[in-house]
Structure formats: C-alpha cells, structure tokens
Design a protein around this motif. Structure first.
Motif, PDB file in Angstrom:
ATOM      1  N   ASN A  36       0.859  -1.190   0.000  1.00 59.52           N
ATOM      2  CA  ASN A  36       0.000   0.000   0.000  1.00 59.52           C
ATOM      3  C   ASN A  36       0.899   1.246   0.000  1.00 59.52           C
ATOM      4  O   ASN A  36       1.477   1.609   1.024  1.00 59.52           O
ATOM      5  N   ILE A  37       1.007   1.893  -1.156  1.00 59.22           N
ATOM      6  CA  ILE A  37       1.931   3.008  -1.318  1.00 59.22           C
ATOM      7  C   ILE A  37       1.547   4.201  -0.446  1.00 59.22           C
ATOM      8  O   ILE A  37       2.409   4.869   0.133  1.00 59.22           O
ATOM      9  N   SER A  38       0.262   4.470  -0.337  1.00 53.14           N
ATOM     10  CA  SER A  38      -0.186   5.621   0.460  1.00 53.14           C
ATOM     11  C   SER A  38       0.232   5.471   1.917  1.00 53.14           C
ATOM     12  O   SER A  38       0.751   6.413   2.538  1.00 53.14           O
ATOM     13  N   LYS A  39       0.012   4.285   2.485  1.00 53.61           N
ATOM     14  CA  LYS A  39       0.366   4.050   3.882  1.00 53.61           C
ATOM     15  C   LYS A  39       1.877   4.053   4.079  1.00 53.61           C
ATOM     16  O   LYS A  39       2.388   4.580   5.076  1.00 53.61           O
ATOM     17  N   ALA A  40       2.595   3.437   3.147  1.00 55.97           N
ATOM     18  CA  ALA A  40       4.060   3.395   3.255  1.00 55.97           C
ATOM     19  C   ALA A  40       4.638   4.806   3.166  1.00 55.97           C
ATOM     20  O   ALA A  40       5.543   5.169   3.927  1.00 55.97           O
ATOM     21  N   ALA A  41       4.106   5.618   2.240  1.00 55.34           N
ATOM     22  CA  ALA A  41       4.585   7.001   2.096  1.00 55.34           C
ATOM     23  C   ALA A  41       4.314   7.804   3.356  1.00 55.34           C
ATOM     24  O   ALA A  41       5.160   8.583   3.817  1.00 55.34           O
ATOM     25  N   ALA A  42       3.138   7.609   3.949  1.00 51.71           N
ATOM     26  CA  ALA A  42       2.785   8.337   5.167  1.00 51.71           C
ATOM     27  C   ALA A  42       3.733   7.983   6.312  1.00 51.71           C
ATOM     28  O   ALA A  42       4.176   8.850   7.070  1.00 51.71           O
ATOM     29  N   GLU A  43       4.064   6.690   6.434  1.00 47.91           N
ATOM     30  CA  GLU A  43       4.974   6.272   7.510  1.00 47.91           C
ATOM     31  C   GLU A  43       6.363   6.861   7.323  1.00 47.91           C
ATOM     32  O   GLU A  43       7.035   7.226   8.288  1.00 47.91           O
ATOM     33  N   LEU A  44       6.796   6.941   6.069  1.00 47.94           N
ATOM     34  CA  LEU A  44       8.132   7.462   5.782  1.00 47.94           C
ATOM     35  C   LEU A  44       8.175   8.991   5.764  1.00 47.94           C
ATOM     36  O   LEU A  44       9.259   9.581   5.667  1.00 47.94           O
ATOM     37  N   GLY A  45       7.010   9.627   5.817  1.00 49.96           N
ATOM     38  CA  GLY A  45       6.970  11.085   5.762  1.00 49.96           C
ATOM     39  C   GLY A  45       7.216  11.621   4.372  1.00 49.96           C
ATOM     40  O   GLY A  45       7.749  12.723   4.191  1.00 49.96           O
ATOM     41  N   LEU A  46       6.834  10.837   3.349  1.00 47.55           N
ATOM     42  CA  LEU A  46       7.029  11.231   1.955  1.00 47.55           C
ATOM     43  C   LEU A  46       5.687  11.413   1.260  1.00 47.55           C
ATOM     44  O   LEU A  46       4.663  10.923   1.729  1.00 47.55           O
ATOM     45  N   THR A  47       5.704  12.116   0.128  1.00 44.83           N
ATOM     46  CA  THR A  47       4.529  12.137  -0.736  1.00 44.83           C
ATOM     47  C   THR A  47       4.529  10.855  -1.567  1.00 44.83           C
ATOM     48  O   THR A  47       5.573  10.188  -1.705  1.00 44.83           O
ATOM     49  N   ARG A  48       3.381  10.504  -2.133  1.00 48.39           N
ATOM     50  CA  ARG A  48       3.318   9.317  -3.000  1.00 48.39           C
ATOM     51  C   ARG A  48       4.284   9.443  -4.169  1.00 48.39           C
ATOM     52  O   ARG A  48       4.978   8.482  -4.528  1.00 48.39           O
ATOM     53  N   ALA A  49       4.333  10.644  -4.750  1.00 52.76           N
ATOM     54  CA  ALA A  49       5.208  10.856  -5.905  1.00 52.76           C
ATOM     55  C   ALA A  49       6.678  10.641  -5.530  1.00 52.76           C
ATOM     56  O   ALA A  49       7.443  10.012  -6.271  1.00 52.76           O
ATOM     57  N   ALA A  50       7.060  11.176  -4.343  1.00 48.49           N
ATOM     58  CA  ALA A  50       8.450  11.016  -3.895  1.00 48.49           C
ATOM     59  C   ALA A  50       8.779   9.547  -3.629  1.00 48.49           C
ATOM     60  O   ALA A  50       9.875   9.073  -3.931  1.00 48.49           O
ATOM     61  N   LEU A  51       7.811   8.797  -3.074  1.00 48.23           N
ATOM     62  CA  LEU A  51       8.053   7.379  -2.809  1.00 48.23           C
ATOM     63  C   LEU A  51       8.177   6.599  -4.113  1.00 48.23           C
ATOM     64  O   LEU A  51       9.033   5.715  -4.244  1.00 48.23           O
ATOM     65  N   TYR A  52       7.333   6.908  -5.085  1.00 48.91           N
ATOM     66  CA  TYR A  52       7.428   6.234  -6.384  1.00 48.91           C
ATOM     67  C   TYR A  52       8.800   6.454  -7.027  1.00 48.91           C
ATOM     68  O   TYR A  52       9.376   5.552  -7.637  1.00 48.91           O
ATOM     69  N   ARG A  53       9.334   7.682  -6.876  1.00 45.80           N
ATOM     70  CA  ARG A  53      10.660   7.948  -7.449  1.00 45.80           C
ATOM     71  C   ARG A  53      11.728   7.098  -6.774  1.00 45.80           C
ATOM     72  O   ARG A  53      12.664   6.609  -7.418  1.00 45.80           O
ATOM     73  N   ARG A  54      11.602   6.897  -5.462  1.00 43.06           N
ATOM     74  CA  ARG A  54      12.582   6.077  -4.747  1.00 43.06           C
ATOM     75  C   ARG A  54      12.426   4.605  -5.112  1.00 43.06           C
ATOM     76  O   ARG A  54      13.427   3.871  -5.218  1.00 43.06           O
ATOM     77  N   ILE A  55      11.205   4.151  -5.333  1.00 38.40           N
ATOM     78  CA  ILE A  55      10.980   2.766  -5.760  1.00 38.40           C
ATOM     79  C   ILE A  55      11.651   2.512  -7.093  1.00 38.40           C
ATOM     80  O   ILE A  55      12.317   1.487  -7.305  1.00 38.40           O
ATOM     81  N   GLU A  56      11.492   3.498  -7.997  1.00 38.28           N
ATOM     82  CA  GLU A  56      12.120   3.359  -9.316  1.00 38.28           C
ATOM     83  C   GLU A  56      13.639   3.434  -9.202  1.00 38.28           C
ATOM     84  O   GLU A  56      14.371   2.663  -9.843  1.00 38.28           O
ATOM     85  N   LYS A  57      14.121   4.337  -8.346  1.00 40.84           N
ATOM     86  CA  LYS A  57      15.561   4.523  -8.173  1.00 40.84           C
ATOM     87  C   LYS A  57      16.232   3.260  -7.629  1.00 40.84           C
ATOM     88  O   LYS A  57      17.307   2.853  -8.095  1.00 40.84           O
ATOM     89  N   PHE A  58      15.597   2.619  -6.623  1.00 42.50           N
ATOM     90  CA  PHE A  58      16.215   1.464  -5.977  1.00 42.50           C
ATOM     91  C   PHE A  58      15.812   0.144  -6.652  1.00 42.50           C
ATOM     92  O   PHE A  58      16.278  -0.916  -6.230  1.00 42.50           O
ATOM     93  N   GLY A  59      14.950   0.199  -7.663  1.00 42.50           N
ATOM     94  CA  GLY A  59      14.541  -1.031  -8.348  1.00 42.50           C
ATOM     95  C   GLY A  59      13.739  -1.964  -7.471  1.00 42.50           C
ATOM     96  O   GLY A  59      13.847  -3.191  -7.574  1.00 42.50           O
ATOM     97  N   ILE A  60      12.929  -1.375  -6.592  1.00 42.97           N
ATOM     98  CA  ILE A  60      12.120  -2.199  -5.651  1.00 42.97           C
ATOM     99  C   ILE A  60      10.861  -2.689  -6.347  1.00 42.97           C
ATOM    100  O   ILE A  60      10.185  -1.917  -7.010  1.00 42.97           O
TER     101      ILE A  60
END
Length: 456
Positions: A432-456
């Motif tokens: 769940n990207i929304s919940k994961a982003a909220a826990e990390l203190g990130l926006t959804r867009a910022a989390l998606y960029r990190r997912i792409e960056k780290f190849g997760i």
C-alpha cells in the motif's frame, strides 16, 4: 530618476521624439512605437510600468474610439497596467469615459513638461503600490500551508547540534548559498528556516518548495511562473516561486530528485539571477537567498553523471550535515519532552512527564524516521494517554525497530539505509503506497521515485 519603464505609443514621429528626449532623463527606460498593433509583442518582451497611449491613429480621427479600444485590450492582458491616454482634442466627456474604462490619467497634447513629469511620477507610485499589493496577495495564497504549520526551534544539546548551531549563526547573516544534507526527518526544513530567521532577510518571505513533489511538467511554471495563454489552463499571469521570494529566501527541498534537464534550467536561473515566465521572452530580475536540501549523496551522483557538478558548486558554498536522531543520545528525550509540551497544549491535556519506562523505550528505539517520526509518535501518545504521564504503551513503538533487534551499522551507506527503510515500509503495509509514504513522511510521488531509483 524614477525606476520605471515607460512605453509611448503614438503615430506622430515628432511626439515620440520629444517625449523620448524629455523622459529619458526622468525614467529608467523609454520605449516608443508608432502602431498599437505592436502592443502584444512589446508587453511580452518588456517589463512595462507605464503606458502613454495616443487616442487617435487613423487620419482625421478625433473621437478617441481607437484609444478606448486599445485601452480595453491592454487591460484585458493585465488589469494592473497603468495607462495614461493622450489626445490633441480636449473633451471632458471623453476623459470621463476613459477613466471609467480603467485609464489612470488623461493628458492633452502638446503638454507642458512639468505637467507630464508630475503625471508620470504619480503613475509610477501607483504602479509600485499595485505591484506590492499583488505580490503580497500571491505570497499569501502560496504560503497558506507554511503559515498554518508553524516552525519548531532547533532543540538539542548533542555536540553535533551545537556545532551546527555555531555554523548557522556565522552563515545566516551572509547571503551564502547553503546545502543541508541528512536523512529524511532529521529537521532540514527547521534548519533552513532558522537560517532565514537569523538573516538580514528575516522580515521578508521564506518560500519552501518541495521539488520531490513537483511533476516535471510543472517545474518551470511553478518555479518561474507563466503568462496568460502560455498553456490551456493559463487564464491569468502568474509569478513563480522565485519571483514571490524576491527579497527573501527560497528553500529548494529534495534538490537531488531533479532530472538533468531541470538541473540545467535551475542552474541558468541561479547564474543569471533572472527568470523568464513560460509564454514570455522578457527576463525578470530576482534577488533571493538560496538554501537547498537533500537526503541523497550528491557527490556520488556527480561521479555517476546524474547530478551536475557545476550546480553542486553553485548551491553548496556552505554545507551542513544533520546527524541522524539515533546518534544524538539524550537529545531524544529533550525533543520528546518538547513535543509532549507542544501537543499537550494543542490538545488541551495536562500531561506532565514521560514515565521511566517510556524514556527507556525512546532511547532504545532506532528511529529510522528520525525527528519527524519522534514528533508523530509523541503526538499520538499525547492523544492516547489517559493520565498525567505518558506510559510506554502510549508510544506504540514497533518492536522490530528497537536497536537490539534491528541494529543498523553506522558504516552503512546513506543510500543503502534509505533503500532498506523504503523496502520495509512497503512490506509492512503489503504494497500500500499511500500508507508506506505516510509512515516514511514522503509524498506518493516522492516514494514512487525512490521505488524506481532502488529497483524495488
């Protein structure tokens, strides 16, 4: 001399020459043209303050209808333009009509130079006043989130924090560009605001721009502004964040997320100290103090050609590295007590202290989300607490994140640590990207960029 650019539109060469010769000694710049059909081009290429507009252009015309038409056209482009109408045919009824249509003043030809200067001077003061009001309105609109959020002061007694505070006090009064590095949640924005608050610009605007949440297609329009008609939804002129921050400080957060093409555009603005709105060709000067921040390893990115070295040189005249919360020892308790007091007041609760077990739990926890996570934990604890003390169970700390069960080697690279945190948050919330982003203190867009960056 008035700090104003005056545009004179008249089909009489003698009028243009005499006006230009007189006014060039009185104002910053004088631009002349013979046909009002050139208005659109001239306004798009120049920052015009005052327009002197003749009312008749066709041979033999004296009714002023052309002048009224072009007046309405100019004000449809920007209702705040200051327009002074000129005519050789004095007519009280025509003057009243022109003022009702939005003209600032009305003068007769031939004019007396003293009268012309007095009219221009009054118009210049009106233009400056209008620009200030318009800028304040735009700033007010753009800063609602920051104004309601408020800022915390720097809290801490750890040696690293004391050293950073000393550096901050030396750097703040200057206009040196500052780069703030550190993991997510370490307080980069708080430090940026403290730099601004101790600077010569403290009474001017502090403009926070989260580059991590900006869509690439919106980068230019958001930072540099746009002209009416620049794209489908551009229904009015809009200044960008750099213009709104003029005279103050602009804080570009998550600068490490910019693509190379956007880095090039930003570098050009920083080098030239000018911005050009989308849909225009004229350059506008901006005077801003630049502070940037990122949790990404910019030096490594330079070696990998994913971040421009010349941009890094430009932004890091002074570099501040914020320590992770887990390395700040008893600062954890200082911060926890600070947040406890803040939220007790906010939620009208009489909470006096943290229990001994709660303090032990806070010190043992590894704090992957740093100060931001601690803030969220204390807010939740204050809300959930039923007594005068915050108990360990009120903290609701995740067991797997205690130091003894989930130690993170100090030598672990910042990028590897960030990847691990992102992966754990996604696993915990089962994708769940929304919940994961909220826990990390990130926006959804910022989390998606990190997912792409780290190849997760």
């Amino acid at each position: 001399m008035l700090d104003a650019t005056v545009l004179i539109i008249d089909d009489d060469d003698d009028i243009l020459l005499s006006a230009r010769l007189f006014l060039k000694q009185q104002v910053k710049q004088v631009i002349t043209c013979k046909s009002p059909k050139e208005i659109n081009v001239l306004l798009s290429k120049n920052e015009i303050d005052i327009i002197l507009l003749d009312m008749n252009y066709q041979k033999g015309a004296s009714d002023g209808r052309e002048g009224i038409y072009w007046l309405e056209h100019i004000l449809s482009i920007d209702k705040d333009y200051v327009v002074i109408l000129m005519t050789a045919f004095g007519n009280v009824e025509l003057a009243v009509k022109a003022i009702k249509k939005g003209a600032t003043d009305f003068i007769l030809k031939p004019w007396e130079n003293e009268k012309l200067f007095a009219t221009i001077s009054s118009a210049s003061k009106l233009r400056e006043s209008t620009k200030k009001v318009k800028k304040l309105e735009k700033i007010h609109s753009s800063l609602q989130k920051d104004l309601t959020r408020g800022f915390e002061n720097i809290v801490g007694q750890a040696d690293e924090i004391k050293q950073l505070q000393n550096t901050l006090l030396k750097v703040a009064p200057t206009d040196a560009n500052v780069l703030i590095l550190g993991e997510n949640g370490t307080g980069k924005q708080v430090f940026a605001y403290e730099i601004h608050g101790n600077s010569q610009r403290k009474n001017q605007v502090f403009m926070h721009v989260d580059l991590g949440s900006l869509n690439e297609n919106l980068f230019e329009s958001e930072l540099f502004g746009y002209a009416k008609g620049a794209f489908t939804d551009a229904k009015e002129d809009k200044p960008g964040r750099f213009e709104l921050a003029d005279g103050g400080t602009i804080f570009l957060d998550e600068i490490g997320n910019l693509t190379l093409p956007l880095q090039a555009k930003l570098l050009s603005v920083l080098q030239n100290r000018t911005v050009t709105r989308l849909g225009e060709s004229k350059e506008r000067k901006v005077n801003v103090r630049l502070i940037t921040a990122t949790n990404m390893p910019l030096n490594e990115m330079v070696s990998k050609n994913t971040f421009r070295q010349d941009l890094l040189f430009r932004i890091n005249t002074v570099e501040l590295l914020l320590p992770a919360l887990r390395k700040r020892g008893t600062d954890i308790l200082l911060l926890a007590n600070h947040f406890m007091q803040v939220f007790s007041s906010k939620y009208h609760k009489d909470i006096r202290k943290l229990s001994n077990k709660a303090q032990e739990a806070l010190l043992q926890y590894k704090w992957p989300g740093n100060v931001r996570e601690l803030q969220h934990v204390l807010e939740r604890a204050v809300i959930m607490s039923d007594g005068a003390d915050i108990a360990e169970e009120d903290l609701q700390l995740s067991p797997q994140r205690y130091a003894q069960n989930n130690a993170i080697p100090d030598e672990m690279a910042l990028e590897d640590m960030e990847k691990m945190m992102v992966q754990k948050a996604i696993d915990k919330h089962k994708g769940n990207i929304s919940k994961a982003a909220a826990e990390l203190g990130l926006t959804r867009a910022a989390l998606y960029r990190r997912i792409e960056k780290f190849g997760i």
